[in-house]
Scaffold this motif. Sequence first.
Motif, PDB file in Angstrom:
ATOM      1  N   PRO A 114      -7.669 -11.632  -5.813  1.00 29.51           N
ATOM      2  CA  PRO A 114      -7.838 -10.949  -7.097  1.00 29.51           C
ATOM      3  C   PRO A 114      -7.069  -9.632  -7.113  1.00 29.51           C
ATOM      4  N   PRO A 115      -6.675  -9.144  -8.270  1.00 29.80           N
ATOM      5  CA  PRO A 115      -5.823  -7.945  -8.373  1.00 29.80           C
ATOM      6  C   PRO A 115      -6.395  -6.722  -7.663  1.00 29.80           C
ATOM      7  N   GLY A 116      -7.698  -6.460  -7.833  1.00 23.57           N
ATOM      8  CA  GLY A 116      -8.303  -5.276  -7.219  1.00 23.57           C
ATOM      9  C   GLY A 116      -8.142  -5.240  -5.705  1.00 23.57           C
ATOM     10  N   PRO A 117      -8.638  -6.262  -4.989  1.00 22.08           N
ATOM     11  CA  PRO A 117      -8.457  -6.290  -3.532  1.00 22.08           C
ATOM     12  C   PRO A 117      -6.993  -6.308  -3.112  1.00 22.08           C
ATOM     13  N   MET A 118      -6.133  -6.977  -3.884  1.00 20.53           N
ATOM     14  CA  MET A 118      -4.713  -7.026  -3.540  1.00 20.53           C
ATOM     15  C   MET A 118      -4.128  -5.612  -3.477  1.00 20.53           C
TER      16      MET A 118
END
Length: 495
Positions: free
Chosen positions: A25-29
């Motif tokens: 997901p964008p946040g963890p990436m």
Amino acid sequence: MALWNKKRRTGAAGTGGHPVDEVLPPGPMVAYGLQHVLSMYAGVVAVPIIIGTALGLSTQQTTYLISAGLFMSGLATLLQTLGVWRIGARLPIVQGTSFAAVSTMLAIGAPLGGEAGLRAIFGALIVAGAIALLIAPFFTRLLRFFPPVVTGTVITVIGVSLLPVAMRWALGTANTPGYGSMRNIGLAGATLLIIVLIYRFLGGFFNRVAILFGLVLGTLVAIPFGATDFGRLGDAAPFQLTEPFHFGMPTFAVGAIVSMLVVMLVIMTETTADILAIGEVVDKRLTRRDVTGGLQADMLSTTVAGVFNGFSVSAFAQNVGLVAVTGIKSRFVVAVSGVILLLLGLFPVLGAIVAVVPLPVLGGAGLVLFGTVAASGIRTLSKVEYDGNANLVIVAAALAMGVIPIAIPEFYEPFPSWFEVVFDSGISAAAITAILLNLLFNVRRGQPEEAPIFAEAPAIGTTYEGDTEGIVVEHTDTAHPTPTRPRRRVPDSHH
């Protein structure tokens, strides 16, 4: 978070895909990508500062080099992780400005100084990088002649050759009133102490960014003593696109190119070890094509860097360790790191912030940073077998040749100019000596008696001769493994 990570990894495996190709997901990436950048940022900006200081460049010019270095590190990381055609290992490998070429670049550029020195460095990088790009497929067949006795010696000399630079930084800026004062030496000592205390009392993330934290906190300590000038930030543009040949058209000298080509061979050896290491960490079997693609990404990036005012790039070993610690194996996370590096390179004001770090503070951090490189080489040498062979002689002679230009910089002045450029770099002198002596003592009838570099690398298959695309071989403890066809990985099949 741990439970979420477990579910995420299980889900990836359950779909039949490899975790290396997983898109988070964008946040963890972004969070994990930023973590990689923080772990290697200090190493990227240190090289432009070293070169800029040695060549007598202005603060604005040094800032430009820092921005160009960050920009090229971002491009190189994207090429290595995402790949273009057959170029790129497509593994979670962070690319950054390599320390291996610093001594040689200083030997090439320092006598000329200023922009003329930069143009000579860039010319050597462009030609040597292009040649290394072409020979990369053949280089992977010759790695049996680069055992740990060679690579360990070379890496040790890299660190040793850079330590005097950190010591000079600790004294401050030459020809200034405070040069060599107790204030400057005290700031260097304080920075060194801060880094040591972080390593001792803080763990995990803080250990991985101890150098960066030391630079920041050391700069804050320097402010009350008047050792830091933030006024120079006004000279930096808020946005600047790196342009080709900003410092003029490069110049080309045969001696400089030969010297730089030797360094490219060393960088390819180091990168190969990093590629093998990351393959084991992410539990992915690698073919010769993977290794060759990774080396070609290194060399293509180095060639392009010479055009866009950057320096040689290579895989950063500390980020391999970060992948192992966090368990985040996705190459797309590291690709996000590449995007972040690109953005940092496009905003020179960020580079200017780094450029105002006082030299004594940088010297304190450099003692740890460069000492770590030497320690890594010593660790490799500790695994070498010294009984019943001439490895001790190889290490002794290569170290001696590497230290000569460090201890007596004018030693090679009576020699021909091309010879002086090659051997006036400790890293080049040590590499040539170690390789030749290893061929003399350890190679019989074309076969090495000592296990090649792969024996010290993780247990990952690779072939040495006669392999074709898709053929891999089981890692063994012998010097001459036998090729086998690819098959499903069996747990605990290696030791």
